[in-house]
Design an enzyme around this catalytic site. Structure first.
Site, PDB file in Angstrom:
ATOM      1  N   SER B 385       0.944  -1.206   0.024  1.00 36.05           N
ATOM      2  CA  SER B 385      -0.047  -0.016  -0.022  1.00 36.05           C
ATOM      3  C   SER B 385       0.916   1.438   0.161  1.00 36.05           C
ATOM      4  O   SER B 385       1.755   1.399   1.017  1.00 36.05           O
ATOM      5  CB  SER B 385      -0.790  -0.075   1.171  1.00 36.05           C
ATOM      6  OG  SER B 385      -1.613   1.139   1.459  1.00 36.05           O
ATOM      7  N   ARG B 386       0.892   1.798  -1.055  1.00 37.44           N
ATOM      8  CA  ARG B 386       1.952   3.024  -1.405  1.00 37.44           C
ATOM      9  C   ARG B 386       1.360   4.377  -0.465  1.00 37.44           C
ATOM     10  O   ARG B 386       2.512   5.138   0.031  1.00 37.44           O
ATOM     11  CB  ARG B 386       2.003   3.390  -2.794  1.00 37.44           C
ATOM     12  CG  ARG B 386       2.595   2.216  -3.355  1.00 37.44           C
ATOM     13  CD  ARG B 386       3.077   2.686  -5.045  1.00 37.44           C
ATOM     14  NE  ARG B 386       3.263   1.460  -5.592  1.00 37.44           N
ATOM     15  CZ  ARG B 386       2.545   0.626  -6.371  1.00 37.44           C
ATOM     16  NH1 ARG B 386       1.381   1.208  -6.600  1.00 37.44           N
ATOM     17  NH2 ARG B 386       2.855  -0.302  -6.855  1.00 37.44           N
ATOM     18  N   ILE B 387       0.185   4.629  -0.198  1.00 40.38           N
ATOM     19  CA  ILE B 387      -0.159   5.728   0.472  1.00 40.38           C
ATOM     20  C   ILE B 387      -0.949   5.369   1.955  1.00 40.38           C
ATOM     21  O   ILE B 387      -1.181   6.205   2.432  1.00 40.38           O
ATOM     22  CB  ILE B 387      -0.675   6.899  -0.309  1.00 40.38           C
ATOM     23  CG1 ILE B 387      -2.107   6.125  -0.832  1.00 40.38           C
ATOM     24  CG2 ILE B 387       0.062   7.160  -1.412  1.00 40.38           C
ATOM     25  CD1 ILE B 387      -2.901   7.020  -1.567  1.00 40.38           C
TER      26      ILE B 387
END
Lengths: 185, 473
Positions: B385-387
């Site tokens: 999950s990048r953000i």
């Protein structure tokens, strides 16, 4: 010893006072920080609520205007369906023929290019008289530059006037389509 | 072909315009009418007319309509409707949206002057609709005061805000190690039958009481799947805050193609009114197949794997509409959970890689994990999950901070122990902790858990409360 004890007590009191002061200051700054955060959050919520309120207002305005237009059209359609008669119908057909004759050369050329075939379909609110039909045929023949065969059906939904299919175009000169234009563009 | 502008000369007996201009959504109806009436004169009205040349497989070829533009809505004489999808020199290709039994070659077609739109509003909550807004649940059509176009540009960057609030899925692995934020786009990826839809449904069910409105879009699914999804959502009480948009497997391909855009428009309306929303696209692989089918039928040039060149743009423009809006834009959010299917676990396929690069992270479900009984079968190493981390609650973040790394180290370590290697005590302890964690992370379907529960088990695990417990072999 007593002196030392009292000095220590005084020192301790001083320390306590200082600690209390530090604690009060810390408490105050923490309180201020939280209050600022709440203020910021409230501001944000207020801005959000204002935007949403504006959106809802404009949505309702739009919806009301649309409904008003539709009601206006329904009213006109009912009124005209009683008022419209053969006289109005023939007046519209006459206007249609006059306007067709006034087309510019460029417009005529475009219609000629895009309407192939001899048979032309059309709808009329009332049956066309023999003279009217002949006049329409002649006008179209002169417009398209070739003989045409008209096939006109009666459609009372048009209220008054006619609708003609000319190849890649349809020409509307009737009250039903005018009302459609009024409500939808 | 005729140039209709040639008929617009002043003093002409004809008036051209009705049906030629697209209705602009932002202009008020009265203002639009005022503009129309400014130059009004009762005169014959000339409008372009097309004729259906050929029909079949959900598309129509139309001769005429020289001014037709892409995405124009077309009205057929018999009451059918279509949308312009391909423009040729002498003919127009359109995808059918509504088809009556009377539609045949030779039927007259007109431009409606409108773009395709769908009714939107709170009346849609709890309803099951097709992508045109027609009810599929046997109830009356929903009464909405607003409509939104299906295809709209995504919000500009200045209209957006940071993703900083969490969206809880109720899944232990997701909420602790692959967190999702409100406004994030998180891809659910995996082979068929690995539990992608189940995870999405669990997430929808978990939004009960979280003040999130959900839209579940079913694209090209069998009727049995549609019914089962609806039953599950109804049984769990999720229809109180959910709208389901269905483009069934046997529906016109045009409807399957439009289904995600319709779901997005419904959620967009709520987002613009300050609500948090969640949209599930189940699934975008089928959507891509439908788009390819339509494109090939309409003779668009094929590219890689016969997909048209703009397949990336199709999905990117859909998913870019998911965001968190700034407060002065209404402040709502749209979280997207697109689902994509892999074949034999191949994540380097065309559509899959496209979607991985478009989204803000992916949850990868592995068929081997599923077969081994680890459910939800999320491959923690391949999921990211990048953000979402920015939106995670600080206490959860604190407790779960190193958990993903530790778990991945455990998995590596476990491979070595298969060879019967003797381990020193610290290693054996790590191994034991990993095995305990693996058991904790297992979770049954339809049992989403609250975030407080996650915090509780995280604290208990980090304090080694379970260390005396021996996980089953």
């Amino acid at each position: 010893m007593k002196q030392r004890y009292e000095a220590r007590l005084a020192e301790w009191e001083e320390e306590k006072k200082k600690a209390r002061e530090d604690f009060r200051r810390e408490l105050e700054s923490e309180r201020q920080r939280h209050l600022n955060a709440i203020r910021q959050e409230l501001d944000e919520e207020r801005r959000k609520a204002e935007v949403v309120w504006e959106q809802e207002k404009s949505e309702w305005r739009r919806h009301t205007e649309e409904q008003a237009l539709l009601l206006g059209v329904a009213f006109c359609a009912r009124m005209l369906s009683r008022l419209a008669d053969e006289h109005l119908h023939h007046r519209l057909v006459t206007l249609f023929l006059e306007d067709l004759r006034q087309l510019s050369g460029e417009e005529k050329e475009s219609l000629r290019r895009n309407s192939t075939g001899a048979e032309l379909r059309g709808w009329s609110a009332y049956p066309l008289g023999e003279e009217e039909r002949l006049s329409l045929s002649r006008t179209l023949e002169s417009l398209l530059g070739r003989p045409v065969e008209l096939s006109i059906q009666v459609d009372p939904d048009l209220i008054a006037g006619i609708r003609l299919h000319l190849g890649a175009y349809v020409i509307r000169a009737n009250l039903h389509d005018e009302l459609e234009f009024f409500s939808h563009g | 072909m005729a140039d209709p502008s040639s008929h617009q000369g002043k003093g002409s007996g004809l008036s051209v315009g009705a049906g030629f201009e697209r209705t602009r959504g932002s202009t008020s109806p009265l203002e639009a009418l005022r503009l129309r009436l400014d130059g009004y004169r009762l005169a014959p009205r000339l409008q372009e007319q097309g004729t259906v040349l050929a029909l079949g497989d959900g598309i129509a070829w139309i001769e005429g309509l020289p001014s037709a533009a892409m995405d124009d809505l077309l009205d057929f004489e018999d009451g059918s409707r279509a949308m312009v999808f391909a423009l040729g020199k002498t003919r127009v290709g359109a995808i059918l949206l509504e088809e009556t039994e009377y539609l045949t070659a030779g039927t007259a077609v007109h431009r409606s002057g409108r773009l395709l739109s769908i009714p939107v509003g709170d009346a849609l909550i709890g309803r099951v609709l097709d992508p045109l807004g027609n009810p599929l649940d046997g109830l009356d059509p929903p009464v909405c005061t607003a409509r939104l176009p299906l295809d709209t540009p995504s919000p500009p960057i200045i209209a957006r805000d940071f993703v900083n609030a969490p969206l809880y899925s109720g899944c232990k692995i997701v909420d602790t190690m692959i967190p999702i934020g409100r406004g994030q786009r998180q891809l659910l990826i995996g082979d068929e039958g690995t539990g992608r839809s189940a995870l999405a449904i669990d997430t929808v069910i978990h939004q009960q009481g979280q003040n999130v409105l959900c839209v579940y879009v079913l694209i090209g699914q069998k009727r049995s799947t549609v019914v089962s999804t609806l039953e599950t959502l109804r049984r769990e009480g999720a229809m109180d805050y959910t709208t389901v948009v269905v483009g069934e497997a046997f529906a016109l391909p045009g409807l399957k193609y439009l289904a995600p855009m319709a779901g997005c428009a419904i959620a967009e309306y709520w987002m613009q009114r300050g609500r948090d929303t969640l949209v599930v696209y189940d699934d975008l692989s089928t959507h891509a197949y439908t788009y390819r089918e339509l494109s090939l039928l309409l003779r668009r040039p094929p590219g890689r794997e016969a997909y048209p060149g703009d397949i990336f743009y199709l999905h990117s423009r859909l998913l870019e509409r998911s965001t968190r809006l700034a407060a002065d834009q209404g402040g709502g959010s749209m979280t997207a959970l697109p689902i994509v299917e892999t074949q034999q676990g191949e994540i380097a396929a065309y559509i899959t890689t496209n979607l991985i690069s478009i989204t803000d992270g992916q949850i990868y479900l592995d068929s081997r994990l599923f077969a081994s009984g680890f459910r939800p079968a999320i491959d923690i190493g391949r999921s990211v999950s990048r953000i979402g981390g920015k939106a995670q609650h600080p206490r959860i973040k604190e407790e779960a901070g190193r958990m993903k790394l530790d778990y991945l180290q455990f998995l590596e370590l476990e491979v070595f122990t298969r060879f019967g290697a003797r381990l020193e005590e610290s290693m054996a302890r790590k191994l034991k902790r990993g095995k305990v964690l693996r058991e904790i992370l297992k979770q049954d379907r339809l049992h989403p858990l609250p975030i407080e529960f996650h915090l509780a088990w995280l604290i208990a695990f980090n304090k080694d409360c379970w260390i005396r417990w021996n996980p089953p072999r």
